[in-house]
Design a protein around this motif. Structure first.
Motif, PDB file in Angstrom:
ATOM      1  N   SER A   1       0.952  -1.151  -0.005  1.00  0.00           N
ATOM      2  CA  SER A   1      -0.025   0.064   0.013  1.00  0.00           C
ATOM      3  C   SER A   1       0.860   1.311   0.018  1.00  0.00           C
ATOM      4  N   PHE A   2       0.375   2.199   0.478  1.00  0.00           N
ATOM      5  CA  PHE A   2       1.235   3.542   0.563  1.00  0.00           C
ATOM      6  C   PHE A   2       2.641   3.295   1.283  1.00  0.00           C
ATOM      7  N   GLY A   3       3.788   3.732   0.567  1.00  0.00           N
ATOM      8  CA  GLY A   3       4.782   3.442   1.085  1.00  0.00           C
ATOM      9  C   GLY A   3       6.040   3.472   0.158  1.00  0.00           C
ATOM     10  N   VAL A   4       6.556   2.310  -0.126  1.00  0.00           N
ATOM     11  CA  VAL A   4       8.173   2.544  -0.969  1.00  0.00           C
ATOM     12  C   VAL A   4       7.806   2.871  -2.217  1.00  0.00           C
ATOM     13  N   MET A   5       6.483   2.431  -2.950  1.00  0.00           N
ATOM     14  CA  MET A   5       6.189   2.738  -4.305  1.00  0.00           C
ATOM     15  C   MET A   5       6.101   3.995  -4.633  1.00  0.00           C
ATOM     16  N   ASN A   6       5.612   4.809  -3.654  1.00  0.00           N
ATOM     17  CA  ASN A   6       5.322   6.267  -3.432  1.00  0.00           C
ATOM     18  C   ASN A   6       6.472   6.883  -3.698  1.00  0.00           C
ATOM     19  N   LEU A   7       7.632   6.226  -3.025  1.00  0.00           N
ATOM     20  CA  LEU A   7       8.800   7.172  -2.607  1.00  0.00           C
ATOM     21  C   LEU A   7       9.898   6.818  -3.760  1.00  0.00           C
ATOM     22  N   LEU A   8       9.828   6.150  -4.594  1.00  0.00           N
ATOM     23  CA  LEU A   8      10.707   5.697  -5.654  1.00  0.00           C
ATOM     24  C   LEU A   8      11.444   6.858  -6.329  1.00  0.00           C
ATOM     25  N   PRO A   9      10.733   7.907  -6.536  1.00  0.00           N
ATOM     26  CA  PRO A   9      11.657   9.039  -7.305  1.00  0.00           C
ATOM     27  C   PRO A   9      12.350   9.817  -6.300  1.00  0.00           C
ATOM     28  N   VAL A  10      12.540   9.578  -5.066  1.00  0.00           N
ATOM     29  CA  VAL A  10      13.298  10.144  -4.191  1.00  0.00           C
ATOM     30  C   VAL A  10      14.198   9.300  -3.463  1.00  0.00           C
ATOM     31  N   THR A  11      14.088   8.011  -3.744  1.00  0.00           N
ATOM     32  CA  THR A  11      14.786   6.862  -2.934  1.00  0.00           C
ATOM     33  C   THR A  11      16.238   6.583  -3.500  1.00  0.00           C
ATOM     34  N   ASP A  12      17.256   6.798  -2.782  1.00  0.00           N
ATOM     35  CA  ASP A  12      18.483   6.104  -3.196  1.00  0.00           C
ATOM     36  C   ASP A  12      18.621   4.816  -3.188  1.00  0.00           C
ATOM     37  N   LEU A  13      18.366   4.115  -1.919  1.00  0.00           N
ATOM     38  CA  LEU A  13      18.199   2.545  -1.906  1.00  0.00           C
ATOM     39  C   LEU A  13      17.017   2.193  -1.090  1.00  0.00           C
ATOM     40  N   ALA A  14      16.445   1.049  -1.496  1.00  0.00           N
ATOM     41  CA  ALA A  14      15.230   0.536  -0.645  1.00  0.00           C
ATOM     42  C   ALA A  14      16.002  -0.943  -0.422  1.00  0.00           C
ATOM     43  N   LEU A  15      15.500  -0.890   1.144  1.00  0.00           N
ATOM     44  CA  LEU A  15      15.959  -2.323   1.797  1.00  0.00           C
ATOM     45  C   LEU A  15      14.740  -3.008   2.276  1.00  0.00           C
ATOM     46  N   ILE A  16      14.880  -4.322   1.419  1.00  0.00           N
ATOM     47  CA  ILE A  16      13.638  -5.143   1.796  1.00  0.00           C
ATOM     48  C   ILE A  16      14.090  -6.107   2.892  1.00  0.00           C
ATOM     49  N   VAL A  17      13.449  -6.133   3.863  1.00  0.00           N
ATOM     50  CA  VAL A  17      13.588  -6.891   5.020  1.00  0.00           C
ATOM     51  C   VAL A  17      12.653  -8.297   4.755  1.00  0.00           C
ATOM     52  N   ALA A  18      13.389  -9.346   5.147  1.00  0.00           N
ATOM     53  CA  ALA A  18      12.758 -10.827   5.282  1.00  0.00           C
ATOM     54  C   ALA A  18      13.319 -11.498   6.297  1.00  0.00           C
ATOM     55  N   THR A  19      12.614 -12.476   6.772  1.00  0.00           N
ATOM     56  CA  THR A  19      12.998 -13.611   7.622  1.00  0.00           C
ATOM     57  C   THR A  19      13.229 -14.730   7.046  1.00  0.00           C
ATOM     58  N   PRO A  20      14.014 -15.772   7.644  1.00  0.00           N
ATOM     59  CA  PRO A  20      14.147 -17.150   6.952  1.00  0.00           C
ATOM     60  C   PRO A  20      12.695 -18.026   7.104  1.00  0.00           C
ATOM     61  N   ASP A  21      11.758 -17.549   6.259  1.00  0.00           N
ATOM     62  CA  ASP A  21      10.444 -18.386   6.407  1.00  0.00           C
ATOM     63  C   ASP A  21       9.769 -18.361   5.018  1.00  0.00           C
ATOM     64  N   PRO A  22       9.223 -19.299   4.620  1.00  0.00           N
ATOM     65  CA  PRO A  22       8.711 -19.057   2.986  1.00  0.00           C
ATOM     66  C   PRO A  22       7.769 -18.172   2.685  1.00  0.00           C
ATOM     67  N   VAL A  23       6.961 -17.789   3.636  1.00  0.00           N
ATOM     68  CA  VAL A  23       6.006 -16.783   3.399  1.00  0.00           C
ATOM     69  C   VAL A  23       6.541 -15.178   3.424  1.00  0.00           C
ATOM     70  N   SER A  24       7.437 -15.101   4.226  1.00  0.00           N
ATOM     71  CA  SER A  24       8.309 -13.878   4.178  1.00  0.00           C
ATOM     72  C   SER A  24       9.128 -13.564   2.886  1.00  0.00           C
ATOM     73  N   ILE A  25       9.878 -14.857   2.516  1.00  0.00           N
ATOM     74  CA  ILE A  25      10.529 -14.808   1.294  1.00  0.00           C
ATOM     75  C   ILE A  25       9.667 -14.463   0.139  1.00  0.00           C
ATOM     76  N   ARG A  26       8.511 -15.028  -0.008  1.00  0.00           N
ATOM     77  CA  ARG A  26       7.796 -14.886  -1.122  1.00  0.00           C
ATOM     78  C   ARG A  26       7.408 -13.373  -1.088  1.00  0.00           C
ATOM     79  N   ALA A  27       6.955 -13.103   0.056  1.00  0.00           N
ATOM     80  CA  ALA A  27       6.357 -11.679  -0.034  1.00  0.00           C
ATOM     81  C   ALA A  27       7.576 -10.538  -0.278  1.00  0.00           C
TER      82      ALA A  27
END
Length: 269
Positions: free
Chosen positions: A147-173
């Motif tokens: 939803s509202f968040g990273v996609m809205n900020l791409l024009p001004v973002t230098d680096l996007a950090l994706i946080v995930a944990t070692p579980d299949p649901v988090s990895i797929r997301a």
């Protein structure tokens, strides 16, 4: 894309005359995740503190409207008077809403405490751009999901950090977020693997951290060990233990983001 191809030195790269490449320090860093509960806000808070410990001026902006929690992690719950919604709607100037950092904390701009605020993408981008002139780093803690968040900020973002944990649901997301970033033509993103423990890997269908990297399909930026003391310190708004594994990993990530060639801090799993 395989794991061995996704480990990259941190920092963006710019081309100058004669195709000379130089590394640049990402100023505006957006922290995101495909699902909630992966420790995104904890890492945003901890990484902000790590940058401050390196002598840098840092602003942490929280976007989780109605569900803010970074104020608790910074021990600032009773000090929030104005928030991001007040700034974007013109009810106050940024200087009144930003809480100055002290005792190793970053400056902090809180998310609105109620869900009634309709944040303007254009106004947010303009605000972040203006504030970036005052800071070495701006970290933006976005809501989980798409939803509202990273996609809205791409024009001004230098680096996007994706946080995930070692579980299949988090990895797929996390992989979905990486895919959507690519669809938008945004390639400056990386992966933080959080809450890593030997016991957790044993109980999971995930064999090792390479599975996380391959599943998300993003360059590895850092690995943070699961540590109860680190979590409890954040819950109480206290500084992390400087000798703790999680804090050491965050400081390592901060130095790498600043362009220093330091190895990933991770204990053997």
């Amino acid at each position: 894309m395989t794991a061995k191809h996704t480990i990259q030195q941190l920092g963006s790269t710019q081309r100058g005359p004669g195709c000379f490449e130089r590394r640049t320090m990402p100023k505006i860093i957006t922290v995101t995740s495909g699902k909630g509960g992966v420790g995104k806000s904890s890492l945003s808070t901890g990484l902000s503190r790590a940058f401050v410990s390196l002598g840098q001026k840092v602003l942490l902006i929280e976007l989780d409207v109605g569900l803010r929690g970074v104020d608790v992690m910074l021990g600032l719950t009773d000090r929030v008077v104005y928030d991001l919604g007040d700034v974007l709607t013109g009810r106050c100037y940024p200087e009144k809403a930003i809480l100055p950092g002290e005792d190793g904390k970053p400056d902090y701009l809180a998310a609105p405490g109620t869900t009634g605020e309709d944040l303007s993408t254009a106004a947010l981008q303009e605000l972040v751009t203006r504030l970036s002139k005052r800071y070495d780093h701006i970290l933006i803690d976005t809501p989980a999901g798409l939803s509202f968040g990273v996609m809205n900020l791409l024009p001004v973002t230098d680096l996007a950090l994706i946080v995930a944990t070692p579980d299949p649901v988090s990895i797929r997301a996390g992989g979905k977020v990486a895919y959507l970033l690519e669809q938008q033509g945004f390639h400056r993103y990386g992966l933080l693997i959080n809450r890593v423990s030997k016991a957790g890997i044993r109980k999971s269908s995930i064999r090792d951290l390479d599975d996380v990297m391959d599943g998300v399909g993003a360059p590895l930026k850092g690995v943070i060990i699961e540590e109860t003391a680190f979590r409890l310190a954040l819950e109480q708004g206290l500084p992390p233990d400087e000798k703790g594994a999680a804090w050491q990993a965050l400081c390592c990530i901060a130095r790498r983001l600043n362009g220093q060639r330091v190895p990933l801090s991770i204990r053997r799993i």
